[in-house]
Write an enzyme that holds these catalytic residues in place. Structure first.
Site, short mmCIF file in Angstrom:
data_model
loop_
_atom_site.label_atom_id
_atom_site.label_comp_id
_atom_site.label_asym_id
_atom_site.label_seq_id
_atom_site.Cartn_x
_atom_site.Cartn_y
_atom_site.Cartn_z
N SER A 69 -35.47 35.89 -61.55
CA SER A 69 -35.51 36.27 -63.37
C SER A 69 -33.42 36.66 -62.92
CB SER A 69 -36.14 37.44 -62.81
OG SER A 69 -37.39 37.07 -64.03
N LYS A 72 -31.56 35.33 -66.00
CA LYS A 72 -30.92 36.35 -66.78
C LYS A 72 -29.80 36.20 -67.64
CE LYS A 72 -35.60 37.94 -68.05
NZ LYS A 72 -36.67 37.79 -66.44
N SER A 129 -36.31 43.63 -66.99
CA SER A 129 -35.99 42.10 -67.29
C SER A 129 -37.45 41.38 -67.88
CB SER A 129 -36.70 41.72 -65.37
OG SER A 129 -36.38 40.77 -65.30
#
Length: 394
Positions: A69, A72, A129
């Site tokens: 993640s 991102k 997230s």
């Protein structure tokens, strides 16, 4: 005319304390990092000072690994750039697609057809997230997640990141989706130029749909925001392949640092190693601020622009970095502007560079831009201005 467009060089001698000693090169062993036993259990790690871009420590910083993640960070960068350019508004409502609502992994449980503001979706990405929030924003900005991912990869190329390739906007497992701790630090550095991002990433807990039946509690996946002083971001990551990853940033006094750890075996190990990197940075180094972001450096007289005098500003804050207790030296700065101006020029377009120097040695090169959009003047205004200049010169 040429005298107003010629190369401008301004030498400013500034008595700031700074060493000329080299900092940690990009090395791959503890021996090459002067025996520093930082991030011992990470597959890859890096420690970076933001203003100067100086690497203070690294371990396997260019090894390609799944970023999970932390992907991102690039998604957030494109969102912040769109907000800055006015292509996206925080109060704009976005309708959630079936595809966005179907994202697995970490999510804020968006429903297909639901409408949520850009501001709240940004919270969902930065704090929790949310994969669904990431895709909803990606679809709004590019029409589809696939088109958005193309923009992500194009932006990576613009940043000269050779070891990064994205397949999605979320970091969910995918073949040929990889990055490095160095590249993650570079993307984070670019993102942090938009200082408003930490208004989101520094929040430990918040709520979406407050007071409604489907109220959702946001809790930051980056626990250092709460438990390490001065940490105000940035992004965690985990998949079974990537293990535990974190790109963190902290600002103390005028120094902001970025620490990246990839491939830790547990959240505790990850947080401990990142904390150790931050401790090392703040214990061993300090900065001297030269200029703030958007501070005026010089100006230029453009005959053909609507504004006769155009302010030239920095695109980022500018500092010098030195180890605590090292010898002080004087710093010089030199400004070089482009000699040809093709109007219009947009705010953010590079129009020159500021060179931070020690003697003849260039330490840093910082892009310069204009304070506001510069439009071409009308024919009659130009004629009037030309006559005035001729009268003055007599």
């Amino acid at each position: 005319m040429n005298k107003f467009l010629r190369l401008i060089t301004i030498m400013m001698v500034i008595a700031f304390a700074v060493p000329v000693s080299a900092f940690a090169e990009e090395n791959n062993s503890e021996e090459e990092n002067n025996g520093l036993a930082l991030a011992p259990d990470a597959k890859s790690a890096i420690l970076l000072e933001q203003d100067t871009g100086e690497i203070l420590f690294d371990k396997n910083a260019h090894e390609k690994l799944p970023p999970a993640s932390m992907t991102k960070i690039m998604t957030l960068l494109l969102i912040m750039e769109a907000l800055d350019k006015g292509n996206l508004q925080k109060d704009e409502m976005i309708r959630v697609s079936e595809r966005a609502a179907s994202m697995g992994g970490s999510q804020i449980f968006l429903e297909a057809g639901e409408e949520m503001s850009v501001n709240d979706l940004l919270k969902g990405v930065a704090i929790a997230s949310g994969n669904d929030a990431s895709v909803a924003l990606a679809e709004r900005l590019a029409g589809s997640e696939e088109a958005f991912v193309k923009k992500m990869n194009e932006r990576a190329k613009e940043l000269k990141l050779e070891n990064t390739h994205f397949q999605n906007s979320t970091g969910l497992p995918a073949d040929n989706h990889y990055s490095t701790s160095y590249d993650m630090a570079m993307i984070a550095n670019e993102l942090l130029k938009y200082e408003a991002i930490t208004d989101y990433t520094s929040v430990y807990e918040d709520y979406l749909r407050k007071g409604q039946d489907n109220e959702f509690w946001l809790v930051n996946t980056n626990k250092l925001v709460r438990f390490y002083p001065d940490v105000d971001g940035l992004k965690t990551g985990y998949t079974s392949e990537a293990k535990y990853c974190l790109t963190a940033t902290a600002k103390r006094d005028d120094m902001r640092v970025i620490a990246v750890v990839m491939g830790a075996e547990s959240p505790k190990e990850r947080n401990t190693m990142v904390s150790g990197l931050l401790d090392y940075a703040f214990n061993q180094f300090e900065t001297n601020k030269l200029f703030d972001r958007d501070e005026k450096i010089t100006d230029i007289h453009l005959l053909k622009s609507k504004q006769k005098n155009v302010d030239i500003v920095t695109k980022q804050s500018i500092s010098t970095l030195h180890k605590k207790g090292e010898e002080e030296k004087d710093i010089q700065t030199e400004v070089k502007l482009q000699d040809t101006w093709n109007l219009p020029v947009k705010r953010g377009d590079e129009v020159g560079k500021l060179y931070v120097k020690d003697g003849e040695q260039v330490l840093y090169e910082i892009p310069l831009t204009v304070e506001e959009d510069i439009e071409k003047t009308t024919y009659f205004s130009l004629l009037k201005r030309t006559v005035q200049e001729m009268v003055k010169s007599r």
